[in-house]
Design an enzyme around this catalytic site. Structure first.
Site, mmCIF file in Angstrom:
data_model
loop_
_atom_site.group_PDB
_atom_site.id
_atom_site.type_symbol
_atom_site.label_atom_id
_atom_site.label_comp_id
_atom_site.label_asym_id
_atom_site.label_seq_id
_atom_site.Cartn_x
_atom_site.Cartn_y
_atom_site.Cartn_z
ATOM 1 N N GLU A 152 -4.191 5.717 -41.926
ATOM 2 C CA GLU A 152 -5.104 6.818 -42.208
ATOM 3 C C GLU A 152 -5.828 6.537 -43.523
ATOM 4 O O GLU A 152 -5.175 6.143 -44.480
ATOM 5 C CB GLU A 152 -4.353 8.165 -42.321
ATOM 6 C CG GLU A 152 -5.345 9.326 -42.412
ATOM 7 C CD GLU A 152 -4.678 10.707 -42.486
ATOM 8 O OE1 GLU A 152 -3.438 10.792 -42.552
ATOM 9 O OE2 GLU A 152 -5.416 11.680 -42.470
ATOM 10 N N GLY B 89 1.398 10.234 -50.848
ATOM 11 C CA GLY B 89 2.744 10.805 -50.803
ATOM 12 C C GLY B 89 3.533 10.334 -49.592
ATOM 13 O O GLY B 89 4.664 9.887 -49.710
ATOM 14 N N MET C 80 3.078 9.651 -44.861
ATOM 15 C CA MET C 80 2.172 9.551 -43.725
ATOM 16 C C MET C 80 2.894 9.889 -42.424
ATOM 17 O O MET C 80 3.993 9.403 -42.159
ATOM 18 C CB MET C 80 1.583 8.131 -43.675
ATOM 19 C CG MET C 80 0.588 7.917 -42.573
ATOM 20 S SD MET C 80 -0.824 9.051 -42.687
ATOM 21 C CE MET C 80 -1.212 9.224 -40.958
ATOM 22 N N GLU C 81 2.234 10.703 -41.593
ATOM 23 C CA GLU C 81 2.854 11.314 -40.413
ATOM 24 C C GLU C 81 2.802 10.470 -39.148
ATOM 25 O O GLU C 81 2.909 11.027 -38.041
ATOM 26 C CB GLU C 81 2.165 12.655 -40.141
ATOM 27 C CG GLU C 81 0.703 12.566 -39.637
ATOM 28 C CD GLU C 81 -0.357 12.707 -40.724
ATOM 29 O OE1 GLU C 81 -0.051 12.397 -41.900
ATOM 30 O OE2 GLU C 81 -1.492 13.104 -40.408
ATOM 31 N N ASN C 82 2.665 9.160 -39.228
ATOM 32 C CA ASN C 82 2.627 8.312 -38.030
ATOM 33 C C ASN C 82 3.620 8.797 -36.977
ATOM 34 O O ASN C 82 4.762 9.091 -37.283
ATOM 35 C CB ASN C 82 2.979 6.875 -38.397
ATOM 36 C CG ASN C 82 2.315 6.428 -39.666
ATOM 37 O OD1 ASN C 82 1.095 6.464 -39.773
ATOM 38 N ND2 ASN C 82 3.109 6.048 -40.652
ATOM 39 N N HIS D 199 6.156 18.719 -44.470
ATOM 40 C CA HIS D 199 4.731 18.507 -44.196
ATOM 41 C C HIS D 199 4.524 17.447 -43.115
ATOM 42 O O HIS D 199 3.828 17.680 -42.135
ATOM 43 C CB HIS D 199 4.030 18.106 -45.493
ATOM 44 C CG HIS D 199 2.564 17.866 -45.350
ATOM 45 N ND1 HIS D 199 1.621 18.850 -45.560
ATOM 46 C CD2 HIS D 199 1.863 16.764 -44.992
ATOM 47 C CE1 HIS D 199 0.418 18.367 -45.352
ATOM 48 N NE2 HIS D 199 0.537 17.087 -45.006
ATOM 49 N N GLU D 200 5.144 16.294 -43.286
ATOM 50 C CA GLU D 200 4.931 15.207 -42.320
ATOM 51 C C GLU D 200 5.529 15.569 -40.963
ATOM 52 O O GLU D 200 4.948 15.267 -39.919
ATOM 53 C CB GLU D 200 5.516 13.887 -42.837
ATOM 54 C CG GLU D 200 5.018 13.452 -44.219
ATOM 55 C CD GLU D 200 3.509 13.500 -44.381
ATOM 56 O OE1 GLU D 200 2.770 13.335 -43.382
ATOM 57 O OE2 GLU D 200 3.042 13.725 -45.521
ATOM 58 N N HIS E 207 3.231 17.931 -39.089
ATOM 59 C CA HIS E 207 2.049 17.267 -38.522
ATOM 60 C C HIS E 207 2.262 16.892 -37.052
ATOM 61 O O HIS E 207 1.299 16.699 -36.329
ATOM 62 C CB HIS E 207 1.726 15.983 -39.291
ATOM 63 C CG HIS E 207 0.717 16.156 -40.394
ATOM 64 N ND1 HIS E 207 -0.450 16.859 -40.239
ATOM 65 C CD2 HIS E 207 0.685 15.661 -41.664
ATOM 66 C CE1 HIS E 207 -1.148 16.815 -41.367
ATOM 67 N NE2 HIS E 207 -0.480 16.095 -42.252
ATOM 68 N N GLU F 158 -4.956 19.183 -42.193
ATOM 69 C CA GLU F 158 -4.306 19.210 -43.507
ATOM 70 C C GLU F 158 -4.170 20.625 -44.067
ATOM 71 O O GLU F 158 -3.116 20.995 -44.577
ATOM 72 C CB GLU F 158 -5.042 18.284 -44.491
ATOM 73 C CG GLU F 158 -5.003 16.803 -44.097
ATOM 74 C CD GLU F 158 -3.596 16.244 -43.920
ATOM 75 O OE1 GLU F 158 -2.619 16.905 -44.334
ATOM 76 O OE2 GLU F 158 -3.460 15.136 -43.340
HETATM 77 C C1 7MF Z 1 2.194 17.428 -48.761
HETATM 78 O O1 7MF Z 1 -1.530 14.565 -45.499
HETATM 79 C C2 7MF Z 1 0.865 17.756 -48.915
HETATM 80 C C3 7MF Z 1 -0.086 16.779 -48.950
HETATM 81 C C4 7MF Z 1 -2.506 11.738 -45.776
HETATM 82 C C5 7MF Z 1 -2.067 11.280 -47.107
HETATM 83 C C6 7MF Z 1 0.005 13.254 -46.775
HETATM 84 O O2 7MF Z 1 0.319 13.843 -44.486
HETATM 85 C C7 7MF Z 1 -0.658 13.491 -45.438
HETATM 86 C C8 7MF Z 1 -1.384 12.250 -44.907
HETATM 87 C C9 7MF Z 1 -2.814 12.484 -49.182
HETATM 88 C C10 7MF Z 1 -2.717 13.512 -50.101
HETATM 89 C C11 7MF Z 1 -1.716 14.467 -49.969
HETATM 90 C C12 7MF Z 1 -0.802 14.387 -48.913
HETATM 91 C C13 7MF Z 1 -0.902 13.346 -47.973
HETATM 92 C C14 7MF Z 1 -1.928 12.380 -48.116
HETATM 93 C C15 7MF Z 1 0.245 15.431 -48.822
HETATM 94 C C16 7MF Z 1 1.571 15.118 -48.649
HETATM 95 C C17 7MF Z 1 2.531 16.105 -48.621
HETATM 96 N N1 7MF Z 1 -1.940 12.556 -43.584
HETATM 97 BR BR1 7MF Z 1 -4.160 11.236 -49.389
HETATM 98 ZN ZN ZN Z 2 -0.948 15.932 -44.274
#
Ligand code: 7MF
Ligand code: ZN
Length: 887
Positions: A127, A267, A269-271, A303-304, A307, A326
């Site tokens: 991503e 932080g 990634m939700e693969n 969070h992940e 997703h 998001e």
């Molecule tokens: C909690 O959104 C809140 C935001 C993208 C990478 C993680 O899951 C994500 C990914 C960025 C900035 C903040 C966060 C993430 C990313 C995040 C992580 C935990 N899809 Br760039």
């Molecule tokens: Zn996210």
């Protein structure tokens, strides 16, 4: 050619569907010493409106094309064209199988996007547009398909081979290599693809889903970290249970893997079924991680995981819709944390962050709507606005529709869109249709940038016994958008009498009294709301729970704030009243200092703090929040021209005056929560530590502080207390500070995450010596420009969390920072662009500092080979000059 050098702006309005559907995608990764060979087999079907398209357009960068075949025949030079960023296949048939082989070099990848190394394993980050560095492919979120992935690698060096979905087959080869085949039954966009290969340890647990399915949960880490995964695993199990209970959502596969890496741009990634995490959000042990870290891990794991439904099962049509997944997923992780801990404390922390980071973003050169209209480099749009303001927008749906109405909307959203790539409008339509309401005007929140100003006044009519609240809104013009419209702003209110007792509320036209709290909807520029049966001038409690992401103005007197603070039923408003009192006191002293007067402290704030310290009924974590003075960044937001040194001095004056006036009270409260029980990660135990350490930070302004901190450090059995004590001793320049810092380093030099704390603690130290210190940190053997966590700990903290150090009047902080940004850009443009953002508020400072920052911005702008990522940030910042005078 490097990524993004084409430098083309992408527009939301120009979206067109991909003219092909992808029936399935098969990959074979042959991982070699220096080179990885990627073979892909892609089955396309023509799907454009008039069926006339014959060209297949694929994205690809930084790779060597070996062969390409269509329907089994190898293509020759004229059958396709290949540029630095695209592969165009001509004369494609209606049903068309492409077989493409490329070579990539993961070990040369320092951008940490695509396939890259970390320690001695390999992993991916795709991503938003990283898959194009792995293979030629339609790298856009609306092309979804099922993946089958075979990984071949040396068995000794890479015993663990992971990808998405289920491991379906595996075997050994004669030459010491082995292979594993993975199959993911759910169609997904390529940004959710993941691959991990290496020698990793894992811990395993299980989760029984509501419908009785057994899910195997694994957390993979480097061997030495195996004893620090427990909290992450527990957080995952809590997340899975919570999503069933609160959102009625169940996990959909038999396996859920998490891999932790020290080298990650973000932080986590939700693969699909193979989350990859920055080790900062996985690894924790009481002696290495603070309470803040523990809560961060729980939130990010949540969070992940969340997703999986909001992002993966239903994904985004294009990257302009990023907030669809998001904003919604942040809202979900906020609710998860609120349900697990104190809702009030979580809300306060989120508001603090929104105000000190999103509000400045929204008034600066990067101002954009939560759903942007254009971008140059999508990586620059993973912003506070898309995430945090996006979550506030989702929260407002929830406020307007209530929990039941919101859940009805979610149900319809999944019914309509499971397996699809959709838009923010689709989400809004589901919410509206499920509740049979019109949300058209509400939808303006997605397209309008800037923080609305909500101005409130009250008028009491003694004879009519009415109180009229006059609400008006105005969103100031922003860098990106001149004209603003009225928004739908939910304003939760209550009215208190002068003793702090809540009024029963009855608006004109209503029958009986209707409780103590009311949601007002401001939909026009200005509206009035008349409350009846109000005998004396009341105190309005406004924007309860921070019901909308706006700046509120109401002419409260100090005594009214004191009543709200002591008596309001809404914890957010009580906290806010305390913050406002403190903020006024600090800003008044900034002005006094600026004209050479003596600073002083009004008795109201001291009395308010005394009341807080005497309150043993309220959650200690909430008291801790109320006692924490507003941050320097937030205070800076309140000033027309930011007076860095004045803010620092005035805040310090107020803090030490309070500490001296209330020394006994702070000390008693410190002792009372300094329990002798051993460490526990329970919310109650964390709450006690947070209050204790806030008290300590005040006490460090008094004579007794240093010895108190030293004994806390000495007897500490957890990182929260250790760090609070050590950091406090550093800030007051205690005689033993340097020695203690050295001891900490000797203790933890082998531990990357703890050393990050050691670095950032020092990079944050204010004052004249900051620059020299930061230079030393950059030269420290533990520092590395190729590791994003180290970069954030030193360069990020210095430039964004050390105002007096960074903004040294002679500009030496700016110069140092610009040098680092340019050096980093050669290695990792994404992280360099984040760091370059430290210059964003440059027009808010005095003319001398503006000129110095502008010179550095120009120096970066003209640097050779500047990436598109950094150049977008720098050009936006420089363009701010033209608009800043008129804003
Ligand atoms: C909690 O959104 C809140 C935001 C993208 C990478 C993680 O899951 C994500 C990914 C960025 C900035 C903040 C966060 C993430 C990313 C995040 C992580 C935990 N899809 Br760039
Ligand atoms: Zn996210």
């Amino acid at each position: 050619m490097k990524k993004g050098l084409s430098g083309k702006t992408v527009y939301r309005e120009k979206y067109t569907p991909y003219p092909w559907t992808l029936e399935h995608a098969r990959f074979r990764f042959d991982i070699g010493e220096d080179v990885t060979r990627v073979l892909s087999v892609l089955q396309f079907n023509r799907s454009d409106a008039d069926g006339s398209v014959t060209e297949i357009e694929l994205d690809g960068q930084d790779m060597e094309l070996v062969t390409i075949a269509m329907n089994g025949s190898r293509l020759e030079a004229g059958d396709y064209s290949c540029t630095a960023e695209k592969l165009l296949v001509h004369n494609a048939t209606q049903r068309c199988e492409l077989e493409i082989e490329v070579l990539i070099k993961p070990h040369e990848n320092t951008a940490l996007e695509g396939l890259y190394p970390s320690s001695d394993f390999l992993l991916t980050q795709c991503e938003a547009e990283g898959f194009r560095k792995i293979s030629y492919f339609p790298d856009r979120p609306d092309v979804m398909t099922c993946y089958e992935v075979t990984i071949i690698a040396d068995k000794q060096r890479y015993p663990v081979l992971l990808s998405n979905g289920n491991a379906v087959e595996s075997g050994d080869l004669d030459d010491g290599r082995h292979w594993v085949r993975w199959s993911d039954p759910f169609a997904k966009p390529c940004y959710l693809f993941a691959l991990v290969a290496g020698n990793l340890a894992c811990i395993e647990d299980h989760f029984k889903t509501r419908s009785g399915r057994d899910v195997t949960l694994r957390v993979y880490v480097e061997h030495e970290n195996q004893d620090r995964c427990e909290h992450a695993m527990e957080s995952l199990i809590h997340s899975m249970k919570w999503d069933e209970d609160r959102f009625d959502l169940e996990y959909d596969l038999d396996i859920y893997n998490i891999v932790a890496t020290n080298d990650f741009n973000m932080g986590a990634m939700e693969n699909k079924s193979l989350n990859i995490f920055n080790s900062k959000y996985v690894l924790a042990r009481p002696d290495t991680a603070t309470d803040f870290d523990y809560q961060g891990i729980e939130g990010v794991i949540g969070h992940e995981y969340f997703h999986n439904w909001t992002g993966n099962r239903v994904t985004c049509q294009d990257w302009f819709q990023l907030t669809l997944k998001e904003g919604l997923t942040v809202f979900r992780d906020q609710e998860f944390s609120s349900d697990m801990h104190s809702r009030a404390v979580k809300r306060i922390q989120d508001v603090r962050q929104l105000r000190s980071r999103q509000f400045p973003e929204d008034s600066g050169p990067m101002s954009h709507p939560a759903r942007p209209d254009k971008y140059l480099e999508i990586n620059n749009f993973y912003t506070m606005t898309v995430y945090q303001k996006g979550a506030e927008i989702v929260r407002m749906y929830h406020t307007l529709l209530g929990e039941d109405g919101f859940q009805k909307g979610m149900k319809l959203y999944f019914q309509r869109h499971d397996g699809q790539a959709v838009t923010c409008d689709d989400f809004l339509a589901s919410m509206a249709d499920a509740n049979e309401v019109c949300l058209e005007k509400f939808g303006r929140w997605y397209g309008q940038s800037g923080t609305p100003q909500l101005t409130v006044s009250g008028h009491h009519d003694v004879d009519a016994r009415t109180f009229t609240l006059i609400l008006s809104q105005r969103t100031p013009a922003t860098h990106d958008q001149e004209i603003k419209q009225a928004l739908v702003i939910p304003v939760a209110v209550g009215l208190l009498d002068s003793q702090g007792k809540a009024h029963e509320l009855r608006l004109t036209g209503e029958d009986g009294p209707g409780g103590h709290s009311r949601l007002l909807l401001l939909e026009e520029d200005k509206q009035e709301f008349v409350f009846e049966g109000i005998a004396e001038q009341p105190i309005p409690s406004l924007l309860r729970g921070f019901s909308a992401p706006v700046k509120l103005e109401y002419p409260y007197t100090s005594s009214e704030l004191a009543v709200l603070m002591a008596h309001d039923s809404d914890a957010f408003v009580r906290w806010e009243a305390a913050q406002l009192l403190a903020q006024r006191e600090i800003l008044a002293n900034v002005e006094r200092l600026a004209i050479g007067s003596d600073p002083r402290l009004m008795p109201e704030l001291t009395e308010a703090f005394a009341a807080l310290l005497a309150d043993t009924e309220t959650d200690p974590a909430l008291i801790a929040e109320a006692l924490s003075l507003p941050a320097e960044e937030y205070l800076a937001e309140q000033m027309k021209v930011i007076d860095v040194d004045g803010i620092h001095a005035a805040r310090k004056f107020v803090k030490s005056s309070l500490a001296k006036a209330l020394g006994n009270e702070f000390s008693m409260r410190y002792q009372s929560v300094d329990d002798t029980e051993p460490y526990s990660k329970s919310p109650a135990s964390m709450a006690r530590r947070s209050l204790k350490n806030v008290c300590l930070s005040f006490l460090l302004e008094t004579d007794s502080g240093v010895s108190l901190a030293e004994s806390q450090l000495e007897s500490s059995d957890n990182m929260t207390d250790t760090l609070a004590a050590l950091q406090g001793l550093l800030w007051v320049e205690a005689p033993a500070a340097d020695h203690l810092l050295k001891a900490f380093e000797d203790n933890w030099s082998e531990d990357a995450l703890v050393m990050d704390k050691w670095f950032s603690m020092q990079a944050a130290l204010p004052g004249k010596r900051a620059l020299e210190r930061v230079r030393q940190l950059l030269d420290h053997p533990g520092f590395s420009l190729t590791n994003p966590n180290k970069v954030r700990s030193v360069i990020g903290v210095f430039s964004m969390a050390n105002p007096t150090g960074f903004h040294t009047a002679d500009g030496s902080g700016y110069r140092l920072h610009a040098d680092q940004v340019m050096a980093l850009d050669k290695l990792n443009p994404q992280v360099a662009a984040r760091m370059a953002g430290a210059f964003n508020p440059w027009t808010r400072y005095d003319s001398q500092r503006r000129d110095l920052m502008k010179a550095e911005l120009n120096r970066i702008r003209t640097a050779e080979g500047l990436s598109a990522s950094v150049s977008e940030i720098i050009n936006n910042a420089l363009a701010m000059e033209k608009t800043s005078s008129s804003l």
